[in-house]
Design an enzyme around this catalytic site. Sequence first.
Site, short mmCIF file in Angstrom:
data_model
loop_
_atom_site.label_atom_id
_atom_site.label_comp_id
_atom_site.label_asym_id
_atom_site.label_seq_id
_atom_site.Cartn_x
_atom_site.Cartn_y
_atom_site.Cartn_z
N GLY A 10 34.26 61.77 0.07
CA GLY A 10 35.15 61.57 -1.07
C GLY A 10 35.05 60.20 -1.68
N GLY A 23 46.11 72.01 1.87
CA GLY A 23 44.96 72.14 0.96
C GLY A 23 43.76 71.31 1.38
N GLU A 73 38.36 73.61 3.71
CA GLU A 73 37.51 74.30 2.75
C GLU A 73 38.03 75.73 2.62
OE1 GLU A 73 34.33 73.32 1.28
OE2 GLU A 73 34.99 71.33 1.79
N ASP A 107 30.37 71.33 7.56
CA ASP A 107 30.62 70.37 6.49
C ASP A 107 30.14 68.97 6.91
OD1 ASP A 107 32.33 69.64 3.92
OD2 ASP A 107 32.96 68.25 5.49
N LYS A 134 26.98 66.62 5.44
CA LYS A 134 27.15 65.22 5.02
C LYS A 134 26.23 64.30 5.84
CE LYS A 134 31.94 65.94 3.60
NZ LYS A 134 33.31 66.05 4.11
N GLY A 180 40.08 65.35 -1.33
CA GLY A 180 41.23 65.38 -2.24
C GLY A 180 40.83 65.01 -3.66
N1 HSE Z 1 36.77 69.92 3.48
C1 HSE Z 1 36.17 68.64 3.44
C2 HSE Z 1 36.81 67.78 4.51
C3 HSE Z 1 36.34 67.92 2.12
O1 HSE Z 1 37.76 68.22 5.14
O2 HSE Z 1 36.34 66.67 4.71
C4 HSE Z 1 35.18 68.08 1.21
O3 HSE Z 1 33.99 67.66 1.82
#
Ligand code: HSE
Length: 446
Positions: A135, A188, A191, A202, A206, A307
């Site tokens: 983010g 929220g 994913e 995820d 990354k 977010g």
């Molecule tokens: N769902 C991801 C997280 C956010 O929880 O880090 C977007 O990469």
Amino acid sequence: MQKKIGIGIVGCGVVGGGVVELLRRHRGSIEEQADAALELRYVVVRDTNKARQVALDDTTLTADFAQVLRDPQVSIVVELMGGTDVAHSVVREALLAGKHVVTANKALLAERGEGLFALAERMGLTIAFEASVCGGIPIIRTLCEGMSGDRVRSVRGILNATTNFILSRMSEDGMDYAQALAIAQRRGLAEGTPTLDVDGHDAAQKLAILASLAFRSRVPCEAVFRQGIAELRPLDLRFARELGYVVKLLGQARLVERASETCIDARVHPVLVKRDHLLAAVRDEYNAVLVDADFVGPTAYQGRGAGAHPTASAVMADIVALARRMDTCPRAARPPCSRTIPLVAMDQIEGRYYLRLDVADRPGVLHAIAGHFGRHGVGIATVTQKKPGDAHVPLVITTHQARERDVQAALSLAKQSTLADVGDTCLLRIMDDDQDDEPTTLGAVA
Ligand code: HSE
């Protein structure tokens, strides 16, 4: 300010809405930084009748992406729809139409990025992707620009907000996994498909992006070892705490020497982190990345990893960076993967381990279990027999430095012991002592 830059955003969910809001709120300073007037000409959505929170003023809301492609005044397409199929077509068509792309889509880049970056290079265009990892933390820029004069040795950290939130609730409030996941979903954070977060996908996507940039060698997402948090039980978090550790889901990639060859060790799994380590203090939906490089040494970057607002901030930084360079022939920003460094197989890695085995509480059991570890050359550092539950008791073992293959082999034999009658087990890795350097500088703090 002479330049005028047309923008088309594709997707107006949480992040898209955040970008529109950010531009409305800070247009003056953003345009000053960009040295250009930014004109949000289109927002492309699937359903134009759906009620939306964002005010679009003069922007055209449309379901027809071709309008954006045809408009010569649009020079930047911002892909914020997620997914990898339609999003792939959107990015590809935008590039073929001669438009730069900004995306927050780590899945797309981790899985199909190679072809898209090659296309961008051929077209002399840029795909900017700061928002795709962690983010609001400017970690892509840090690796591509800040560390460009150094040799990165390792990059590791808390790359997923949802799992960090779940682990914080389990560890601090004693919740079980299902309760904590339900709260993360209500907030929220998770994913659409929570398995992407909780099984480590995820974070692996990354990490694949970060490791590829850090080591300038493509690290395929599928090659990253992955273990999620869904199997973790509150009692293991409690036992870890009693031993002085906090359990975190970490993504870790580092260069290691194997048989005089440099290799990459890249993995995502829960890790026991010392309670006083910087990463242990990163709670809830916060992310943190530690980068260690040859000359600068250890550095740390912390902030909100998910977010609307943090992600929109990163998207806008990419738009500003593109806008600044627009009249100086923007160069294709292909991640510089000029080398091919092999990856280390997981069974070859070495480290310290936490093991919990639910065993029968009878004489000789400890001897039998310890024997298997001894025969595989795995040294035991501590053993604690916890209070009996029913017929079984949790036996908690930590090891000295050992090879993964040997620990797994010993555990598998221990599980077959008739005397011990092993029930549930848990194997977790302890953060390597040689990686425990405290960072000396703190980067982005959100
Ligand atoms: N769902 C991801 C997280 C956010 O929880 O880090 C977007 O990469």
